[in-house]
Every structure is written in C-alpha cells, then in structure tokens.
Design an enzyme around this catalytic site. Structure first.
Site, PDB file in Angstrom:
ATOM      1  CG  ASP A 210      -0.018  -0.083   2.529  1.00 41.23           C
ATOM      2  OD1 ASP A 210       0.275  -1.220   2.946  1.00 41.23           O
ATOM      3  OD2 ASP A 210       0.416   0.957   3.064  1.00 41.23           O
ATOM      4  CG  ASP A 212       1.606   4.845   5.738  1.00 43.11           C
ATOM      5  OD1 ASP A 212       1.103   3.891   6.346  1.00 43.11           O
ATOM      6  OD2 ASP A 212       2.001   5.871   6.302  1.00 43.11           O
TER       7      ASP A 212
HETATM    8  N1  LIG Z   1       1.211   1.223   5.724  1.00 39.61           N
HETATM    9  C1  LIG Z   1       1.726   0.372   6.589  1.00 39.61           C
HETATM   10  N2  LIG Z   1       2.189   0.799   7.798  1.00 39.61           N
HETATM   11  C2  LIG Z   1       2.728  -0.075   8.665  1.00 39.61           C
HETATM   12  N3  LIG Z   1       2.833  -1.391   8.451  1.00 39.61           N
HETATM   13  C3  LIG Z   1       2.404  -1.855   7.278  1.00 39.61           C
HETATM   14  N4  LIG Z   1       2.394  -3.099   6.776  1.00 39.61           N
HETATM   15  C4  LIG Z   1       1.845  -3.043   5.556  1.00 39.61           C
HETATM   16  N5  LIG Z   1       1.487  -1.767   5.236  1.00 39.61           N
HETATM   17  C5  LIG Z   1       1.827  -1.002   6.305  1.00 39.61           C
END
Ligand SMILES: Nc1ncnc2[nH]cnc12
Ligand SMILES: CSC[C@H]1O[C@H](OP(=O)(O)O)[C@H](O)[C@@H]1O
Length: 290
Positions: A210, A212
C-alpha cells in the site's frame, strides 16, 4: 568454510514454505521465552533451512508482542547463519508501488514497547548497527527477485513503527518528506538489531502492499486492500526463498562485512563482574565470545 543454514522469518501472509526435503515442525526451547511458533526445518537443494512464521501460524502475535529475542535465539540455536526477513510494508515513494519488493538497507526505529537487546545489567555489550543489513545476503535476495522478474528496489530506508494502528496522515508525510524514509512496517526492529547481536547475517525483503496514508490519490491505508495485495506478494516471496539455496550455496566463507563477528570487541562488562544467570541465557547468542 562452514555450512550455510538459511533462516527465513515469514511476515504477514507468509506462514509456511513448501518444498523442503525432510520437512518437520520442531519445537525449539529458548531461555528468552517461547518463539512465535514451532520452526519448520528441512533442506532445499542440499542447503539446511529453518522457517519461522513471525506472527505464528494463524497470526497470533501483534507486532508489539512478537517474541523477537526468543525467535532470534531459537534460530541461532538451530545453527542458522543467514536470516532473511520477509515483511509486508507501506510505501512512501510513488515509484515504489504495491506489488514491488524493496531489499531494505537502513532503518529508523520508532518502536518503544519492545525488548531490544539480549544484553543488559551483568553483561553489557554495544554492537554497531550503522549498516544493519548484510550486503552479501541482501545481494542474493536482489538477484533472486530479479531472476523471477519481480520489480525489486535495491536499498531503501524502513521506518519501524510500534503499531498496531497505522500512521496518521501527518506522521506519514513527516516520515516521507522530513525523514526521507522509503517504506514503513511494524516488525523489522528490533529484529535486525537482535540478529546483529547474535552475529547473524540479516537481510530484509519488504513487500509493498500500500501507499500508507500520504498519497493524494490513494486515500488512507486500508487492511482489506493490504490483504488482497499480500496474497500475491506471499506467493512471490515463497518463490524468492526457493532461489536462495542455489545463490548462497551449501558452504559459506566468513561474512566479508563482519556480521558473524559483531561481538568481537563489543562486551564491556569485566569478566569477574558478569552475571552468571545472564551468561547462561547468552550461551547461543554470544557463546563464541564468552
Ligand atoms: N502502511 C503500513 N504501515 C505499517 N505497516 C504496514 N504493513 C503493511 N502496510 C503497512
Ligand atoms: C497486515 S498489515 C500490518 C502488519 O503487516 C506487517 O507485518 P510483517 O512485517 O510481519 O509482515 C506490518 O509490519 C504489520 O505488522
């Protein structure tokens, strides 16, 4: 030359690996507590392997409660020489897209509720983590990913957050813009620090799920999207792991970067002031120098 023993720590979505000859789930006792789960041992292409699911099968442990010390101690007790961490992560870079892999080479440690060292009162040690990952092992991970046609970024800074909640947008922008981090996850610290204390080579393969919460076109990080991306990533990760025995070989030269000698000059406590109870717990991790 010594035998190579590859340890894999599987993250979210990676709870087993296939294809090991003589595969058996083994209980490994550690004086640092119970590891996350039993450890799957066997051989692949003539190289000994040990696989440990970081959160346990069924995803039991949160990033905060993963027993990081017991996990590293248990791998060391099994004779592991090289640890590859496989993790899910968010991306702070447009060009590091979901589905890509990043072989991380730096960390910013923002975790605060975990035991971070095997050492302490009665046996103090200070190891360097200026270069927290092993370049030789990381290069093998990059080569394995390239062989498989996976888009892989060679190097990147991983921000380790405490979690379990994801970051706010303000935090996400700060880590990306002011701190220059590339990816974010919740588990590679203190794991990498403990691997260094245990004189293990450590490489981190971070699989992007992703963007974030900073990205104007992607909205907030969402666990449903993450799980969908994780499923594809996990299959790629298992294929990457299967390439490692061929790349690393059954025998290894001492680490040219000194990971396997990290404790050489690190112990500060005078021999006559050392705590025998702590020393006995350190037998696997630091037995070489005690
Ligand atoms: N955006 C994110 N922040 C922290 N841990 C994660 N693991 C997978 N995506 C994450
Ligand atoms: C499932 S999203 C959040 C979770 O996934 C990552 O775990 P791991 O590093 O073990 O793959 C991340 O660090 C969080 O713990």
């Amino acid at each position: 030359m010594a035998d190579t023993v590859i340890g894999i720590i599987g993250g979210s979505g990676v709870y087993e690996i296939a294809g090991l000859e003589g595969a058996a789930w083994q209980t490994v006792d550690s004086l640092w507590g119970d590891p996350s789960d039993e450890i799957l041992t066997g051989t692949l292409d003539g190289v000994r392997m040990a696989f440990l699911p970081r959160h346990g099968r069924g995803h039991v442990h949160s990033p905060t409660t993963v027993p990081y010390r017991a996990n590293i101690d248990a791998l060391k007790r099994l004779g592991v020489t090289d640890v590859i961490s496989v993790s899910a992560c968010g991306s702070f870079r447009e060009e590091m897209a979901p589905g890509d892999f990043v072989v991380v080479d730096q960390f910013v440690d923002r975790t605060f509720a975990r035991e971070k060292s095997f050492f302490g009162t009665g046996c103090v040690a200070h190891v360097s983590v200026a270069h927290p990952t092993c370049p030789r092992l990381s290069a093998a991970c990059v080569a394995a990913a390239k062989d498989l046609g996976i888009t892989v970024h060679d190097g990147g800074t991983y921000l380790a957050m405490e979690g379990p909640q994801f970051s706010s947008m303000a935090e996400s922008k700060m880590y990306r813009e002011a701190w220059g981090c590339d990816v974010i996850g919740m588990t590679n610290m203190p794991e990498a620090k403990l691997a260094r204390e245990a004189e293990l080579c450590y490489a981190s393969v971070a699989m992007i799920t992703d963007y974030d919460s900073w990205h104007p076109d992607h909205g907030a990080v969402d666990i449903t999207d993450i799980i969908a991306t994780l499923t594809g990533n996990a299959e790629k990760a298992r294929n990457l792991v299967a390439k490692l025995p061929g790349l690393l070989g059954a025998e290894r030269e001492p680490c040219p970067h000194g990971c396997d000698r990290a404790l050489e000059f690190a112990l500060m406590t005078a021999p006559d002031k050392r705590d025998p109870a702590l020393l006995s717990k350190l037998d696997a991790v630091a037995g070489r120098v005690l």
